[in-house]
Design a protein around this motif. Sequence first.
Motif, mmCIF file in Angstrom:
data_model
loop_
_atom_site.group_PDB
_atom_site.id
_atom_site.type_symbol
_atom_site.label_atom_id
_atom_site.label_comp_id
_atom_site.label_asym_id
_atom_site.label_seq_id
_atom_site.Cartn_x
_atom_site.Cartn_y
_atom_site.Cartn_z
ATOM 1 N N GLY A 13 2.444 21.243 0.578
ATOM 2 C CA GLY A 13 2.718 21.260 -0.819
ATOM 3 C C GLY A 13 1.767 20.372 -1.456
ATOM 4 O O GLY A 13 2.368 20.319 -2.683
ATOM 5 N N THR A 14 1.181 19.270 -0.826
ATOM 6 C CA THR A 14 0.604 18.120 -1.584
ATOM 7 C C THR A 14 -1.010 18.261 -0.868
ATOM 8 O O THR A 14 -1.252 18.981 -0.113
ATOM 9 C CB THR A 14 1.095 16.953 -0.958
ATOM 10 N N ARG A 15 -1.728 17.406 -1.401
ATOM 11 C CA ARG A 15 -3.047 17.159 -0.802
ATOM 12 C C ARG A 15 -2.892 15.517 -0.436
ATOM 13 O O ARG A 15 -3.774 14.654 -0.726
ATOM 14 C CB ARG A 15 -4.104 16.943 -1.835
ATOM 15 N N LYS A 16 -1.906 15.130 0.134
ATOM 16 C CA LYS A 16 -1.630 13.869 0.586
ATOM 17 C C LYS A 16 -1.262 13.724 2.036
ATOM 18 O O LYS A 16 -0.640 14.633 2.629
ATOM 19 C CB LYS A 16 -0.510 13.067 -0.036
ATOM 20 N N TRP A 17 -2.027 12.664 2.673
ATOM 21 C CA TRP A 17 -1.719 12.227 4.206
ATOM 22 C C TRP A 17 -0.917 11.296 4.248
ATOM 23 O O TRP A 17 -0.659 10.125 3.687
ATOM 24 C CB TRP A 17 -2.843 12.133 4.964
ATOM 25 N N GLU A 46 0.668 -1.171 0.062
ATOM 26 C CA GLU A 46 -0.051 -0.113 0.053
ATOM 27 C C GLU A 46 0.741 1.418 -0.127
ATOM 28 O O GLU A 46 1.841 1.103 0.789
ATOM 29 C CB GLU A 46 -0.757 0.086 1.427
ATOM 30 N N PRO A 47 0.598 2.301 -0.653
ATOM 31 C CA PRO A 47 1.428 3.541 -0.825
ATOM 32 C C PRO A 47 1.241 4.123 0.647
ATOM 33 O O PRO A 47 0.104 4.072 1.309
ATOM 34 C CB PRO A 47 0.525 4.580 -1.897
ATOM 35 N N ARG A 48 2.229 4.846 1.377
ATOM 36 C CA ARG A 48 2.333 5.491 2.574
ATOM 37 C C ARG A 48 1.517 6.701 2.264
ATOM 38 O O ARG A 48 0.842 7.041 3.225
ATOM 39 C CB ARG A 48 3.730 5.635 2.846
ATOM 40 N N LEU A 49 1.622 7.597 1.281
ATOM 41 C CA LEU A 49 1.046 8.713 1.155
ATOM 42 C C LEU A 49 -0.575 8.474 0.371
ATOM 43 O O LEU A 49 -0.555 7.774 -0.313
ATOM 44 C CB LEU A 49 1.637 9.640 0.309
ATOM 45 N N ILE A 50 -1.493 9.010 1.081
ATOM 46 C CA ILE A 50 -2.902 8.737 0.386
ATOM 47 C C ILE A 50 -3.761 10.184 0.422
ATOM 48 O O ILE A 50 -3.344 10.767 1.135
ATOM 49 C CB ILE A 50 -3.586 7.829 1.334
ATOM 50 N N GLY A 51 -4.540 10.095 -0.330
ATOM 51 C CA GLY A 51 -5.387 11.303 -0.549
ATOM 52 C C GLY A 51 -6.593 11.397 0.437
ATOM 53 O O GLY A 51 -6.812 10.410 1.057
ATOM 54 N N ARG A 52 -7.418 12.343 0.320
ATOM 55 C CA ARG A 52 -8.419 12.433 1.389
ATOM 56 C C ARG A 52 -9.177 11.318 1.266
ATOM 57 O O ARG A 52 -9.923 10.911 2.357
ATOM 58 C CB ARG A 52 -9.200 13.807 1.081
ATOM 59 N N LYS A 53 -10.004 11.097 0.185
ATOM 60 C CA LYS A 53 -10.680 9.817 0.199
ATOM 61 C C LYS A 53 -10.468 8.531 0.767
ATOM 62 O O LYS A 53 -11.081 7.999 1.441
ATOM 63 C CB LYS A 53 -11.040 9.874 -1.296
ATOM 64 N N GLU A 54 -9.291 8.280 0.358
ATOM 65 C CA GLU A 54 -8.373 6.986 0.792
ATOM 66 C C GLU A 54 -8.334 7.139 2.324
ATOM 67 O O GLU A 54 -8.304 6.366 3.138
ATOM 68 C CB GLU A 54 -7.059 6.751 0.191
ATOM 69 N N ALA A 55 -7.696 8.469 2.881
ATOM 70 C CA ALA A 55 -7.427 8.611 4.279
ATOM 71 C C ALA A 55 -8.875 8.494 4.995
ATOM 72 O O ALA A 55 -8.659 7.832 6.130
ATOM 73 C CB ALA A 55 -6.803 10.059 4.431
ATOM 74 N N ALA A 56 -9.956 9.111 4.517
ATOM 75 C CA ALA A 56 -11.389 8.724 5.159
ATOM 76 C C ALA A 56 -11.784 7.242 5.327
ATOM 77 O O ALA A 56 -11.864 6.764 6.171
ATOM 78 C CB ALA A 56 -12.118 9.638 4.526
ATOM 79 N N ALA A 57 -11.411 6.865 4.337
ATOM 80 C CA ALA A 57 -11.908 5.158 4.016
ATOM 81 C C ALA A 57 -10.797 4.506 4.968
ATOM 82 O O ALA A 57 -11.401 3.528 5.847
ATOM 83 C CB ALA A 57 -11.571 4.645 2.540
ATOM 84 N N TYR A 58 -9.548 4.711 5.164
ATOM 85 C CA TYR A 58 -8.588 4.168 6.021
ATOM 86 C C TYR A 58 -9.024 4.224 7.494
ATOM 87 O O TYR A 58 -8.994 3.364 8.436
ATOM 88 C CB TYR A 58 -7.359 4.830 5.692
ATOM 89 N N CYS A 59 -9.633 5.592 7.576
ATOM 90 C CA CYS A 59 -9.990 5.582 9.043
ATOM 91 C C CYS A 59 -11.467 4.934 9.396
ATOM 92 O O CYS A 59 -12.074 5.015 10.609
ATOM 93 C CB CYS A 59 -10.107 6.941 9.569
#
Length: 75
Positions: free
Chosen positions: A38-42, A3-16
């Motif tokens: 500088g990104t839109r990644k968590w 799995e990628p370490r950096l994820i977008g908002r949609k993936e971050a919400a799903a992860y939680c």
Amino acid sequence: MTEPRLIGRKEAAAYCGIAESTFSLWVATYKMPPCIPGTRKWDRRAIDAKLDEISGLTPGDEEDPYDRWMRENGD
């Protein structure tokens, strides 16, 4: 493939396991970390750390020695 370490908002919400709107609210209220500048990644690890913190799985600030003594020796 990992799995990628950096994820977008949609993936971050799903992860939680929460809605995107809830994730955004949690970011705004500091329950979740902000995105990487500088990104839109968590960062998954930062999300994990915040979840551990709000779940009480990691120690917060060290307990004051006097408070610890009172808890252990108080009446």
